[in-house]
Design an enzyme around this catalytic site. Structure first.
Site, PDB file in Angstrom:
ATOM      1  CD  GLU A  41      64.152 -12.607  33.418  1.00  0.00           C
ATOM      2  OE1 GLU A  41      64.976 -13.308  32.825  1.00  0.00           O
ATOM      3  OE2 GLU A  41      64.263 -11.368  33.527  1.00  0.00           O
TER       4      GLU A  41
ATOM      5  CB  ALA B 263      77.311 -22.489  47.952  1.00  0.00           C
TER       6      ALA B 263
ATOM      7  CB  CYS C 156      66.352  -8.283  39.028  1.00  0.00           C
ATOM      8  SG  CYS C 156      64.984  -8.056  37.875  1.00  0.00           S
TER       9      CYS C 156
ATOM     10  CE  LYS D 225      65.329 -18.027  37.828  1.00  0.00           C
ATOM     11  NZ  LYS D 225      64.240 -17.327  38.553  1.00  0.00           N
TER      12      LYS D 225
ATOM     13  NE  ARG E  20      67.426  -8.513  30.612  1.00  0.00           N
ATOM     14  CZ  ARG E  20      66.220  -7.969  30.839  1.00  0.00           C
ATOM     15  NH1 ARG E  20      66.052  -6.674  30.687  1.00  0.00           N
ATOM     16  NH2 ARG E  20      65.207  -8.722  31.213  1.00  0.00           N
TER      17      ARG E  20
HETATM   18  P1  NAD Z   1      62.744  -5.727  29.292  1.00  0.00           P
HETATM   19  O1  NAD Z   1      63.980  -5.045  28.888  1.00  0.00           O
HETATM   20  O2  NAD Z   1      62.609  -7.195  29.085  1.00  0.00           O
HETATM   21  O3  NAD Z   1      61.502  -5.046  28.568  1.00  0.00           O
HETATM   22  C1  NAD Z   1      61.320  -3.685  28.446  1.00  0.00           C
HETATM   23  C2  NAD Z   1      60.413  -3.432  27.245  1.00  0.00           C
HETATM   24  O4  NAD Z   1      60.085  -2.054  27.204  1.00  0.00           O
HETATM   25  C3  NAD Z   1      61.053  -3.774  25.904  1.00  0.00           C
HETATM   26  O5  NAD Z   1      60.186  -4.609  25.163  1.00  0.00           O
HETATM   27  C4  NAD Z   1      61.207  -2.412  25.223  1.00  0.00           C
HETATM   28  O6  NAD Z   1      61.082  -2.486  23.825  1.00  0.00           O
HETATM   29  C5  NAD Z   1      60.063  -1.647  25.856  1.00  0.00           C
HETATM   30  N1  NAD Z   1      60.199  -0.188  25.793  1.00  0.00           N
HETATM   31  C6  NAD Z   1      61.289   0.578  26.070  1.00  0.00           C
HETATM   32  N2  NAD Z   1      60.987   1.878  25.888  1.00  0.00           N
HETATM   33  C7  NAD Z   1      59.692   1.931  25.521  1.00  0.00           C
HETATM   34  C8  NAD Z   1      58.810   2.995  25.192  1.00  0.00           C
HETATM   35  N3  NAD Z   1      59.208   4.267  25.218  1.00  0.00           N
HETATM   36  N4  NAD Z   1      57.546   2.696  24.843  1.00  0.00           N
HETATM   37  C9  NAD Z   1      57.120   1.416  24.813  1.00  0.00           C
HETATM   38  N5  NAD Z   1      57.919   0.361  25.113  1.00  0.00           N
HETATM   39  C10 NAD Z   1      59.180   0.628  25.459  1.00  0.00           C
HETATM   40  O7  NAD Z   1      62.538  -5.381  30.823  1.00  0.00           O
HETATM   41  P2  NAD Z   1      61.967  -6.326  31.993  1.00  0.00           P
HETATM   42  O8  NAD Z   1      62.955  -7.366  32.349  1.00  0.00           O
HETATM   43  O9  NAD Z   1      60.577  -6.724  31.668  1.00  0.00           O
HETATM   44  O10 NAD Z   1      61.946  -5.275  33.188  1.00  0.00           O
HETATM   45  C11 NAD Z   1      61.028  -4.215  33.228  1.00  0.00           C
HETATM   46  C12 NAD Z   1      61.095  -3.595  34.615  1.00  0.00           C
HETATM   47  O11 NAD Z   1      60.621  -4.525  35.571  1.00  0.00           O
HETATM   48  C13 NAD Z   1      62.497  -3.199  35.058  1.00  0.00           C
HETATM   49  O12 NAD Z   1      62.417  -2.028  35.813  1.00  0.00           O
HETATM   50  C14 NAD Z   1      62.920  -4.359  35.932  1.00  0.00           C
HETATM   51  O13 NAD Z   1      63.852  -3.985  36.905  1.00  0.00           O
HETATM   52  C15 NAD Z   1      61.611  -4.740  36.589  1.00  0.00           C
HETATM   53  N6  NAD Z   1      61.543  -6.140  37.013  1.00  0.00           N
HETATM   54  C16 NAD Z   1      62.039  -7.113  36.207  1.00  0.00           C
HETATM   55  C17 NAD Z   1      61.927  -8.439  36.599  1.00  0.00           C
HETATM   56  C18 NAD Z   1      62.483  -9.539  35.734  1.00  0.00           C
HETATM   57  O14 NAD Z   1      62.575 -10.680  36.205  1.00  0.00           O
HETATM   58  N7  NAD Z   1      62.863  -9.274  34.483  1.00  0.00           N
HETATM   59  C19 NAD Z   1      61.317  -8.776  37.823  1.00  0.00           C
HETATM   60  C20 NAD Z   1      60.805  -7.742  38.608  1.00  0.00           C
HETATM   61  C21 NAD Z   1      60.926  -6.429  38.188  1.00  0.00           C
END
Ligand code: NAD
Length: 469
Positions: A182, A291, A299, A359, A366
Protein backbone atom coordinates in the site's frame (compact mmCIF):
# COMPACT_ATOMS: atom_id res chain seq x y z
CA UNK A 1 -8.38 -11.04 -22.27
CA UNK A 2 -11.64 -10.90 -20.30
CA UNK A 3 -11.03 -10.57 -16.58
CA UNK A 4 -13.27 -10.42 -13.53
CA UNK A 5 -11.91 -9.23 -10.18
CA UNK A 6 -14.10 -9.95 -7.16
CA UNK A 7 -13.42 -7.66 -4.20
CA UNK A 8 -12.27 -4.12 -4.94
CA UNK A 9 -10.13 -3.24 -1.94
CA UNK A 10 -6.47 -2.26 -1.95
CA UNK A 11 -5.56 -5.39 -3.90
CA UNK A 12 -8.61 -6.00 -6.10
CA UNK A 13 -9.13 -2.46 -7.31
CA UNK A 14 -5.45 -1.92 -8.07
CA UNK A 15 -5.25 -5.30 -9.85
CA UNK A 16 -8.40 -4.61 -11.87
CA UNK A 17 -7.41 -1.07 -12.83
CA UNK A 18 -3.85 -2.09 -13.77
CA UNK A 19 -4.99 -5.08 -15.85
CA UNK A 20 -7.43 -2.80 -17.69
CA UNK A 21 -4.65 -0.25 -18.18
CA UNK A 22 -2.43 -2.85 -19.90
CA UNK A 23 -5.26 -3.69 -22.32
CA UNK A 24 -7.52 -6.33 -20.76
CA UNK A 25 -11.29 -6.05 -20.53
CA UNK A 26 -12.02 -5.96 -16.80
CA UNK A 27 -15.18 -6.14 -14.72
CA UNK A 28 -14.70 -5.48 -11.01
CA UNK A 29 -17.33 -6.92 -8.67
CA UNK A 30 -17.94 -5.81 -5.10
CA UNK A 31 -20.90 -6.45 -2.82
CA UNK A 32 -20.60 -2.98 -1.29
CA UNK A 33 -23.10 -0.97 -3.31
CA UNK A 34 -21.93 2.44 -2.14
CA UNK A 35 -18.37 1.59 -3.13
CA UNK A 36 -19.45 0.36 -6.56
CA UNK A 37 -21.44 3.55 -7.19
CA UNK A 38 -18.42 5.65 -6.27
CA UNK A 39 -16.14 3.66 -8.58
CA UNK A 40 -18.69 3.82 -11.41
CA UNK A 41 -18.46 7.60 -11.12
CA UNK A 42 -14.69 7.34 -11.62
CA UNK A 43 -13.70 7.88 -8.00
CA UNK A 44 -11.43 5.62 -6.00
CA UNK A 45 -12.73 4.64 -2.56
CA UNK A 46 -9.14 4.36 -1.32
CA UNK A 47 -6.15 6.68 -1.36
CA UNK A 48 -3.41 5.12 -3.45
CA UNK A 49 -0.98 7.23 -5.52
CA UNK A 50 -1.71 7.04 -9.26
CA UNK A 51 -4.80 4.85 -8.89
CA UNK A 52 -7.49 7.43 -9.74
CA UNK A 53 -5.69 8.39 -12.95
CA UNK A 54 -5.43 4.85 -14.33
CA UNK A 55 -8.97 4.06 -13.17
CA UNK A 56 -10.40 7.06 -15.00
CA UNK A 57 -8.35 6.35 -18.15
CA UNK A 58 -9.56 2.75 -18.31
CA UNK A 59 -13.17 3.69 -17.58
CA UNK A 60 -13.05 6.19 -20.45
CA UNK A 61 -11.58 3.63 -22.82
CA UNK A 62 -14.37 1.26 -21.70
CA UNK A 63 -11.97 -1.41 -20.50
CA UNK A 64 -12.98 -1.13 -16.85
CA UNK A 65 -16.47 -1.40 -15.37
CA UNK A 66 -17.84 -1.96 -11.87
CA UNK A 67 -20.83 -3.94 -10.72
CA UNK A 68 -22.40 -5.69 -7.74
CA UNK A 69 -23.61 -8.43 -10.07
CA UNK A 70 -21.40 -11.48 -9.54
CA UNK A 71 -23.22 -13.45 -12.24
CA UNK A 72 -22.32 -10.82 -14.85
CA UNK A 73 -18.69 -10.83 -13.70
CA UNK A 74 -18.43 -14.63 -13.79
CA UNK A 75 -20.02 -14.78 -17.22
CA UNK A 76 -17.59 -12.18 -18.54
CA UNK A 77 -14.29 -13.44 -17.14
CA UNK A 78 -11.96 -16.03 -18.59
CA UNK A 79 -9.87 -15.30 -15.52
CA UNK A 80 -11.72 -14.75 -12.22
CA UNK A 81 -9.69 -13.19 -9.42
CA UNK A 82 -10.80 -13.66 -5.82
CA UNK A 83 -9.45 -10.58 -4.02
CA UNK A 84 -11.65 -10.26 -0.95
CA UNK A 85 -10.31 -9.65 2.55
CA UNK A 86 -9.01 -12.40 4.83
CA UNK A 87 -8.78 -10.60 8.20
CA UNK A 88 -7.57 -12.30 11.36
CA UNK A 89 -10.01 -13.94 13.74
CA UNK A 90 -9.43 -13.38 17.48
CA UNK A 91 -7.73 -16.81 17.54
CA UNK A 92 -5.15 -15.58 15.01
CA UNK A 93 -6.34 -17.80 12.20
CA UNK A 94 -7.50 -16.32 8.95
CA UNK A 95 -11.18 -15.49 8.54
CA UNK A 96 -11.93 -17.05 5.17
CA UNK A 97 -15.68 -16.52 5.13
CA UNK A 98 -15.53 -13.90 2.35
CA UNK A 99 -13.45 -16.22 0.16
CA UNK A 100 -15.91 -19.00 0.88
CA UNK A 101 -18.92 -16.87 -0.12
CA UNK A 102 -17.24 -15.80 -3.36
CA UNK A 103 -16.07 -19.31 -4.30
CA UNK A 104 -19.58 -20.74 -3.80
CA UNK A 105 -21.00 -17.75 -5.68
CA UNK A 106 -18.69 -18.38 -8.62
CA UNK A 107 -19.80 -22.01 -8.67
CA UNK A 108 -23.44 -21.04 -8.64
CA UNK A 109 -22.92 -18.79 -11.69
CA UNK A 110 -20.40 -20.80 -13.71
CA UNK A 111 -21.36 -20.86 -17.32
CA UNK A 112 -19.87 -22.59 -20.35
CA UNK A 113 -16.24 -22.17 -21.31
CA UNK A 114 -12.99 -22.79 -19.52
CA UNK A 115 -12.15 -20.44 -16.65
CA UNK A 116 -9.20 -19.93 -14.35
CA UNK A 117 -10.16 -19.06 -10.78
CA UNK A 118 -7.32 -17.19 -9.12
CA UNK A 119 -6.77 -16.95 -5.40
CA UNK A 120 -5.28 -13.47 -5.12
CA UNK A 121 -6.37 -13.10 -1.51
CA UNK A 122 -3.84 -14.30 1.04
CA UNK A 123 -5.38 -17.60 2.07
CA UNK A 124 -4.29 -20.38 4.42
CA UNK A 125 -2.16 -23.13 2.94
CA UNK A 126 -4.42 -25.69 1.30
CA UNK A 127 -7.04 -23.16 0.24
CA UNK A 128 -6.58 -23.86 -3.47
CA UNK A 129 -8.16 -27.30 -3.15
CA UNK A 130 -10.73 -25.95 -0.70
CA UNK A 131 -11.80 -23.23 -3.16
CA UNK A 132 -12.13 -25.87 -5.88
CA UNK A 133 -14.42 -27.87 -3.60
CA UNK A 134 -16.51 -24.78 -2.75
CA UNK A 135 -16.91 -23.87 -6.41
CA UNK A 136 -18.13 -27.39 -7.09
CA UNK A 137 -20.46 -27.09 -4.09
CA UNK A 138 -21.81 -23.89 -5.64
CA UNK A 139 -22.37 -25.71 -8.92
CA UNK A 140 -24.07 -28.55 -7.08
CA UNK A 141 -26.32 -26.19 -5.12
CA UNK A 142 -27.49 -24.59 -8.35
CA UNK A 143 -28.01 -27.93 -10.05
CA UNK A 144 -29.71 -29.26 -6.94
CA UNK A 145 -32.09 -26.34 -6.85
CA UNK A 146 -32.99 -26.78 -10.51
CA UNK A 147 -33.52 -30.53 -10.17
CA UNK A 148 -35.18 -30.46 -6.77
CA UNK A 149 -38.33 -32.45 -7.66
CA UNK A 150 -36.22 -35.24 -9.13
CA UNK A 151 -33.51 -35.18 -6.51
CA UNK A 152 -35.86 -34.94 -3.51
CA UNK A 153 -34.10 -36.44 -0.52
CA UNK A 154 -30.61 -36.20 -2.00
CA UNK A 155 -27.99 -34.15 -0.17
CA UNK A 156 -25.99 -31.45 -1.93
CA UNK A 157 -22.91 -33.64 -1.91
CA UNK A 158 -24.78 -36.28 -3.94
CA UNK A 159 -25.08 -33.93 -6.85
CA UNK A 160 -21.39 -32.92 -6.99
CA UNK A 161 -20.04 -33.57 -10.44
CA UNK A 162 -16.28 -33.61 -10.95
CA UNK A 163 -14.82 -30.67 -12.88
CA UNK A 164 -14.15 -31.13 -16.59
CA UNK A 165 -16.95 -33.74 -16.86
CA UNK A 166 -19.04 -31.11 -18.57
CA UNK A 167 -18.18 -27.81 -20.24
CA UNK A 168 -20.15 -26.10 -17.44
CA UNK A 169 -17.55 -27.05 -14.85
CA UNK A 170 -14.40 -26.62 -16.84
CA UNK A 171 -12.16 -24.61 -14.57
CA UNK A 172 -8.87 -24.67 -12.70
CA UNK A 173 -7.93 -22.98 -9.46
CA UNK A 174 -4.53 -21.32 -9.20
CA UNK A 175 -2.82 -19.38 -6.46
CA UNK A 176 -1.36 -16.02 -7.45
CA UNK A 177 -0.38 -14.28 -4.21
CA UNK A 178 -0.05 -10.52 -4.21
CA UNK A 179 3.05 -8.65 -3.03
CA UNK A 180 2.06 -5.03 -3.70
CA UNK A 181 2.65 -2.52 -0.92
CA UNK A 182 0.00 0.00 0.00
CA UNK A 183 1.27 3.47 -0.82
CA UNK A 184 3.05 2.25 -3.96
CA UNK A 185 0.55 -0.38 -5.12
CA UNK A 186 0.23 0.82 -8.72
CA UNK A 187 3.98 1.14 -9.10
CA UNK A 188 4.48 -2.30 -7.58
CA UNK A 189 1.92 -3.88 -9.92
CA UNK A 190 3.75 -2.61 -12.99
CA UNK A 191 7.21 -3.25 -11.50
CA UNK A 192 6.96 -6.51 -9.54
CA UNK A 193 10.05 -8.36 -8.30
CA UNK A 194 8.40 -11.62 -9.34
CA UNK A 195 5.05 -13.16 -10.19
CA UNK A 196 4.21 -16.33 -8.26
CA UNK A 197 1.82 -18.83 -9.74
CA UNK A 198 0.79 -22.05 -8.01
CA UNK A 199 -1.25 -24.83 -9.55
CA UNK A 200 -1.07 -28.06 -11.44
CA UNK A 201 -2.67 -27.16 -14.76
CA UNK A 202 -0.46 -26.19 -17.68
CA UNK A 203 -3.55 -24.78 -19.41
CA UNK A 204 -4.18 -22.38 -16.52
CA UNK A 205 -0.50 -21.47 -16.31
CA UNK A 206 -0.46 -20.62 -20.03
CA UNK A 207 -3.51 -18.38 -19.66
CA UNK A 208 -2.01 -16.59 -16.66
CA UNK A 209 1.27 -16.15 -18.54
CA UNK A 210 -0.69 -14.56 -21.40
CA UNK A 211 -2.59 -12.32 -18.97
CA UNK A 212 0.61 -11.04 -17.39
CA UNK A 213 2.67 -10.76 -20.59
CA UNK A 214 2.59 -6.92 -20.72
CA UNK A 215 3.80 -6.82 -17.11
CA UNK A 216 6.33 -9.64 -17.51
CA UNK A 217 7.77 -7.86 -20.54
CA UNK A 218 7.86 -4.62 -18.53
CA UNK A 219 5.86 -2.71 -21.13
CA UNK A 220 4.50 -0.43 -18.37
CA UNK A 221 7.53 -0.54 -16.08
CA UNK A 222 9.54 2.43 -14.88
CA UNK A 223 12.67 0.88 -16.39
CA UNK A 224 11.72 -0.97 -19.56
CA UNK A 225 15.31 -2.13 -20.14
CA UNK A 226 15.25 -4.54 -17.19
CA UNK A 227 15.09 -8.28 -17.97
CA UNK A 228 11.59 -9.82 -17.92
CA UNK A 229 9.87 -10.22 -14.56
CA UNK A 230 10.65 -13.73 -13.22
CA UNK A 231 7.60 -15.97 -13.00
CA UNK A 232 7.89 -18.55 -10.22
CA UNK A 233 5.61 -21.49 -11.04
CA UNK A 234 4.96 -23.87 -8.16
CA UNK A 235 2.38 -26.26 -6.78
CA UNK A 236 -0.61 -24.66 -5.01
CA UNK A 237 0.59 -25.07 -1.43
CA UNK A 238 4.07 -23.71 -2.15
CA UNK A 239 2.62 -20.56 -3.75
CA UNK A 240 0.37 -20.03 -0.73
CA UNK A 241 3.34 -20.61 1.57
CA UNK A 242 5.55 -18.15 -0.37
CA UNK A 243 3.19 -15.30 0.54
CA UNK A 244 3.19 -16.15 4.25
CA UNK A 245 6.92 -16.82 4.34
CA UNK A 246 7.68 -13.49 2.63
CA UNK A 247 5.63 -11.45 5.10
CA UNK A 248 6.84 -13.48 8.08
CA UNK A 249 10.44 -12.88 7.03
CA UNK A 250 9.96 -9.13 6.60
CA UNK A 251 8.15 -8.79 9.92
CA UNK A 252 10.90 -10.80 11.64
CA UNK A 253 13.57 -8.60 10.05
CA UNK A 254 11.91 -5.50 11.52
CA UNK A 255 11.56 -7.14 14.92
CA UNK A 256 15.25 -8.06 14.71
CA UNK A 257 16.39 -4.47 14.13
CA UNK A 258 14.00 -3.23 16.82
CA UNK A 259 15.60 -5.63 19.28
CA UNK A 260 19.03 -4.38 18.21
CA UNK A 261 17.75 -0.79 18.68
CA UNK A 262 16.74 -1.55 22.24
CA UNK A 263 20.23 -2.87 22.96
CA UNK A 264 21.70 0.22 21.24
CA UNK A 265 19.65 2.43 23.58
CA UNK A 266 21.27 0.75 26.57
CA UNK A 267 24.87 0.59 25.39
CA UNK A 268 24.90 4.02 23.75
CA UNK A 269 25.15 2.91 20.11
CA UNK A 270 23.13 4.42 17.26
CA UNK A 271 20.90 1.89 15.49
CA UNK A 272 20.73 3.98 12.31
CA UNK A 273 24.50 3.66 11.94
CA UNK A 274 24.37 -0.01 12.88
CA UNK A 275 21.64 -0.65 10.28
CA UNK A 276 23.73 1.10 7.64
CA UNK A 277 26.77 -0.92 8.59
CA UNK A 278 25.01 -4.27 8.42
CA UNK A 279 22.69 -3.37 5.52
CA UNK A 280 25.60 -2.85 3.15
CA UNK A 281 26.34 -6.55 3.52
CA UNK A 282 24.67 -7.96 0.42
CA UNK A 283 23.63 -11.06 2.37
CA UNK A 284 21.58 -8.83 4.70
CA UNK A 285 20.44 -5.88 2.55
CA UNK A 286 19.41 -2.44 3.79
CA UNK A 287 15.63 -2.70 3.39
CA UNK A 288 13.40 -3.35 6.40
CA UNK A 289 16.18 -2.39 8.78
CA UNK A 290 14.57 0.84 10.02
CA UNK A 291 14.05 0.62 13.75
CA UNK A 292 10.85 2.16 15.02
CA UNK A 293 7.69 1.74 17.01
CA UNK A 294 6.80 -1.66 15.54
CA UNK A 295 5.12 -3.17 12.53
CA UNK A 296 1.40 -3.04 11.82
CA UNK A 297 -0.94 -2.70 8.89
CA UNK A 298 -3.45 -4.99 7.28
CA UNK A 299 -0.99 -7.74 6.32
CA UNK A 300 2.00 -8.42 8.60
CA UNK A 301 0.13 -8.96 11.88
CA UNK A 302 -2.58 -11.16 10.38
CA UNK A 303 -0.29 -13.13 8.08
CA UNK A 304 2.26 -13.90 10.78
CA UNK A 305 -0.55 -14.95 13.14
CA UNK A 306 -2.10 -17.14 10.44
CA UNK A 307 1.22 -18.89 9.78
CA UNK A 308 1.74 -19.50 13.50
CA UNK A 309 -1.79 -20.86 13.66
CA UNK A 310 -1.27 -23.16 10.68
CA UNK A 311 1.89 -24.57 12.26
CA UNK A 312 -0.01 -25.05 15.54
CA UNK A 313 -2.61 -27.09 13.62
CA UNK A 314 0.20 -29.49 12.76
CA UNK A 315 1.51 -29.60 16.33
CA UNK A 316 4.55 -27.48 15.42
CA UNK A 317 5.53 -24.57 17.61
CA UNK A 318 6.95 -21.63 15.67
CA UNK A 319 9.43 -20.27 18.18
CA UNK A 320 11.01 -17.63 15.96
CA UNK A 321 7.72 -16.24 14.64
CA UNK A 322 6.22 -16.12 18.11
CA UNK A 323 9.29 -14.20 19.29
CA UNK A 324 8.96 -11.76 16.36
CA UNK A 325 5.36 -11.08 17.42
CA UNK A 326 6.21 -10.63 21.07
CA UNK A 327 9.14 -8.30 20.28
CA UNK A 328 6.68 -6.27 18.20
CA UNK A 329 4.06 -6.12 20.94
CA UNK A 330 6.69 -4.81 23.31
CA UNK A 331 7.99 -2.36 20.71
CA UNK A 332 4.57 -0.77 20.39
CA UNK A 333 4.97 0.33 24.04
CA UNK A 334 8.45 1.78 23.56
CA UNK A 335 7.10 5.25 22.78
CA UNK A 336 5.00 5.23 25.94
CA UNK A 337 8.09 4.26 27.95
CA UNK A 338 10.10 7.07 26.35
CA UNK A 339 7.33 9.58 27.07
CA UNK A 340 7.27 8.42 30.69
CA UNK A 341 11.05 8.83 30.91
CA UNK A 342 10.88 12.47 29.79
CA UNK A 343 7.50 13.60 31.14
CA UNK A 344 7.31 11.24 34.14
CA UNK A 345 3.52 11.51 34.64
CA UNK A 346 1.32 11.19 31.54
CA UNK A 347 -1.98 11.79 33.33
CA UNK A 348 -3.24 15.23 32.34
CA UNK A 349 -0.61 15.66 29.61
CA UNK A 350 -1.43 16.30 25.95
CA UNK A 351 0.41 14.18 23.42
CA UNK A 352 0.32 14.97 19.69
CA UNK A 353 0.77 12.25 17.08
CA UNK A 354 2.27 13.11 13.72
CA UNK A 355 0.66 10.52 11.45
CA UNK A 356 -2.00 7.90 12.04
CA UNK A 357 -1.87 5.52 9.09
CA UNK A 358 0.32 2.43 9.37
CA UNK A 359 2.63 3.77 6.68
CA UNK A 360 2.85 6.88 4.50
CA UNK A 361 0.87 7.38 1.25
CA UNK A 362 -2.08 5.28 2.35
CA UNK A 363 -5.34 5.93 4.18
CA UNK A 364 -5.27 2.46 5.75
CA UNK A 365 -5.60 2.39 9.52
CA UNK A 366 -6.01 -1.37 9.93
CA UNK A 367 -3.78 -2.55 12.79
CA UNK A 368 -1.85 0.73 12.64
CA UNK A 369 0.60 1.16 15.55
CA UNK A 370 -1.07 4.55 16.21
CA UNK A 371 -4.18 2.71 17.42
CA UNK A 372 -2.45 0.86 20.24
CA UNK A 373 -0.49 4.00 21.08
CA UNK A 374 -3.71 6.00 21.42
CA UNK A 375 -5.24 3.23 23.54
CA UNK A 376 -2.23 3.07 25.90
CA UNK A 377 -1.81 6.83 26.25
CA UNK A 378 -5.52 7.27 26.95
CA UNK A 379 -5.40 4.45 29.50
CA UNK A 380 -2.63 6.33 31.29
CA UNK A 381 -4.73 9.50 31.42
CA UNK A 382 -3.17 11.51 28.58
CA UNK A 383 -5.17 13.52 26.08
CA UNK A 384 -4.25 12.47 22.53
CA UNK A 385 -4.39 14.65 19.43
CA UNK A 386 -3.24 13.72 15.95
CA UNK A 387 -2.56 15.15 12.54
CA UNK A 388 -2.33 12.93 9.47
CA UNK A 389 -2.07 14.35 5.94
CA UNK A 390 -4.75 12.00 4.61
CA UNK A 391 -6.95 11.13 7.57
CA UNK A 392 -7.22 14.80 8.62
CA UNK A 393 -8.41 15.73 5.12
CA UNK A 394 -10.70 12.88 4.24
CA UNK A 395 -12.27 12.34 7.63
CA UNK A 396 -11.88 8.58 7.11
CA UNK A 397 -11.64 7.82 10.79
CA UNK A 398 -12.82 4.27 10.88
CA UNK A 399 -11.38 2.56 13.93
CA UNK A 400 -10.37 5.84 15.57
CA UNK A 401 -11.67 6.86 18.97
CA UNK A 402 -10.17 8.72 21.93
CA UNK A 403 -8.22 11.03 19.64
CA UNK A 404 -8.80 14.59 18.46
CA UNK A 405 -7.91 14.78 14.77
CA UNK A 406 -6.47 18.22 13.98
CA UNK A 407 -6.48 19.81 10.52
CA UNK A 408 -2.82 20.85 10.45
CA UNK A 409 0.48 20.32 12.21
CA UNK A 410 0.51 23.67 13.99
CA UNK A 411 -2.92 23.18 15.50
CA UNK A 412 -1.63 19.78 16.59
CA UNK A 413 1.44 21.26 18.28
CA UNK A 414 -0.59 23.91 20.08
CA UNK A 415 -0.48 23.21 23.86
CA UNK A 416 1.08 19.75 23.48
CA UNK A 417 3.50 18.40 26.09
CA UNK A 418 5.19 16.17 23.51
CA UNK A 419 4.90 15.17 19.88
CA UNK A 420 5.40 11.63 18.59
CA UNK A 421 6.26 10.99 14.96
CA UNK A 422 4.24 7.86 14.20
CA UNK A 423 4.14 7.73 10.38
CA UNK A 424 7.00 8.83 8.16
CA UNK A 425 5.01 11.01 5.75
CA UNK A 426 7.48 12.86 3.53
CA UNK A 427 5.85 16.24 4.28
CA UNK A 428 6.80 15.85 7.96
CA UNK A 429 10.41 16.56 6.96
CA UNK A 430 9.56 20.16 6.12
CA UNK A 431 7.05 21.31 8.74
CA UNK A 432 7.69 24.64 10.49
CA UNK A 433 9.20 23.04 13.58
CA UNK A 434 10.38 26.39 15.00
CA UNK A 435 6.78 27.65 15.12
CA UNK A 436 5.52 24.28 16.36
CA UNK A 437 8.04 24.27 19.23
CA UNK A 438 6.90 27.75 20.25
CA UNK A 439 3.26 26.63 20.36
CA UNK A 440 3.95 23.68 22.68
CA UNK A 441 3.92 23.51 26.47
CA UNK A 442 7.17 21.59 26.35
CA UNK A 443 8.87 21.00 22.98
CA UNK A 444 9.67 17.28 23.10
CA UNK A 445 9.84 15.16 19.96
CA UNK A 446 9.78 11.37 20.15
CA UNK A 447 10.75 10.27 16.63
CA UNK A 448 9.10 6.86 16.45
CA UNK A 449 10.56 6.16 13.01
CA UNK A 450 14.03 7.75 13.28
CA UNK A 451 12.84 9.78 10.33
CA UNK A 452 13.53 13.39 11.22
CA UNK A 453 16.84 15.22 11.04
CA UNK A 454 17.86 15.36 14.69
CA UNK A 455 19.99 18.50 14.26
CA UNK A 456 17.15 20.40 12.55
CA UNK A 457 14.65 19.40 15.22
CA UNK A 458 17.02 20.33 18.05
CA UNK A 459 17.84 23.67 16.39
CA UNK A 460 14.09 24.35 16.23
CA UNK A 461 14.06 24.12 20.03
CA UNK A 462 12.96 20.54 20.62
CA UNK A 463 14.38 17.91 22.91
CA UNK A 464 14.78 15.03 20.42
CA UNK A 465 14.41 11.37 21.38
CA UNK A 466 14.78 8.66 18.73
CA UNK A 467 14.55 4.87 18.83
CA UNK A 468 17.86 3.17 19.57
CA UNK A 469 19.97 6.27 19.08
P1 NAD B 1 -10.00 -4.96 1.50
O1 NAD B 1 -10.66 -5.23 2.79
O2 NAD B 1 -9.42 -3.61 1.24
O3 NAD B 1 -11.02 -5.26 0.31
C1 NAD B 1 -11.83 -6.37 0.25
C2 NAD B 1 -13.02 -6.03 -0.65
O4 NAD B 1 -13.78 -7.21 -0.86
C3 NAD B 1 -13.97 -4.99 -0.06
O5 NAD B 1 -14.19 -3.97 -1.01
C4 NAD B 1 -15.25 -5.78 0.20
O6 NAD B 1 -16.41 -5.00 0.05
C5 NAD B 1 -15.14 -6.85 -0.86
N1 NAD B 1 -15.95 -8.05 -0.60
C6 NAD B 1 -16.08 -8.76 0.56
N2 NAD B 1 -16.92 -9.79 0.36
C7 NAD B 1 -17.30 -9.75 -0.93
C8 NAD B 1 -18.16 -10.56 -1.72
N3 NAD B 1 -18.79 -11.62 -1.21
N4 NAD B 1 -18.35 -10.22 -3.01
C9 NAD B 1 -17.72 -9.16 -3.54
N5 NAD B 1 -16.89 -8.35 -2.83
C10 NAD B 1 -16.69 -8.65 -1.55
O7 NAD B 1 -8.88 -6.06 1.35
P2 NAD B 1 -7.41 -5.92 0.71
O8 NAD B 1 -6.53 -5.14 1.61
O9 NAD B 1 -7.53 -5.52 -0.71
O10 NAD B 1 -6.94 -7.43 0.80
C11 NAD B 1 -7.48 -8.43 -0.02
C12 NAD B 1 -6.62 -9.67 0.12
O11 NAD B 1 -5.34 -9.42 -0.42
C13 NAD B 1 -6.40 -10.13 1.56
O12 NAD B 1 -6.37 -11.52 1.59
C14 NAD B 1 -5.04 -9.56 1.89
O13 NAD B 1 -4.37 -10.31 2.86
C15 NAD B 1 -4.32 -9.68 0.56
N6 NAD B 1 -3.24 -8.72 0.38
C16 NAD B 1 -3.40 -7.43 0.78
C17 NAD B 1 -2.38 -6.52 0.55
C18 NAD B 1 -2.53 -5.09 1.00
O14 NAD B 1 -1.53 -4.36 1.00
N7 NAD B 1 -3.72 -4.63 1.38
C19 NAD B 1 -1.18 -6.92 -0.06
C20 NAD B 1 -1.07 -8.25 -0.47
C21 NAD B 1 -2.10 -9.14 -0.25
Amino acid sequence: MRVCVIGTGYVGLVTGACLAHVGHQVICVDNNEAKVKLMQSGQSPIFEPGLSEIMQGSIQSQRLTFTTDLAAGVEHGQVLFIAVGTPALPTGESDTRYVEAVARGIGSHLNGGYKVIVNKSTVPIGSGDWVRMLVLDGVAERKGAVAEPVLAGMGVQDSVIPATVSEDYDFDVVSNPEFLREGSAVHDTFNPDRIVLGGNSSRAAALMQELYTPIIERQFAEDKTQPPVPMVVTDLSSAEMIKYAANAFLATKISFINEVANICDRVGADVTQVAKGIGLDSRIGSKFLQAGLGWGGSCFPKDVSALIHTADDYGFETQLLKAAVSVNQRQKLIVVEKLQQVLKILKGKTIGLLGLTFKPDTDDLRDAPSLSLIENLTRLGAKVKAYDPIISQTGMRHGLSDVIVETDAERLADSCDALVLVTEWQQFQTLDYIKMAQLMHSPIMIDGRNFLNQAVIEEAGFRYVGIGR
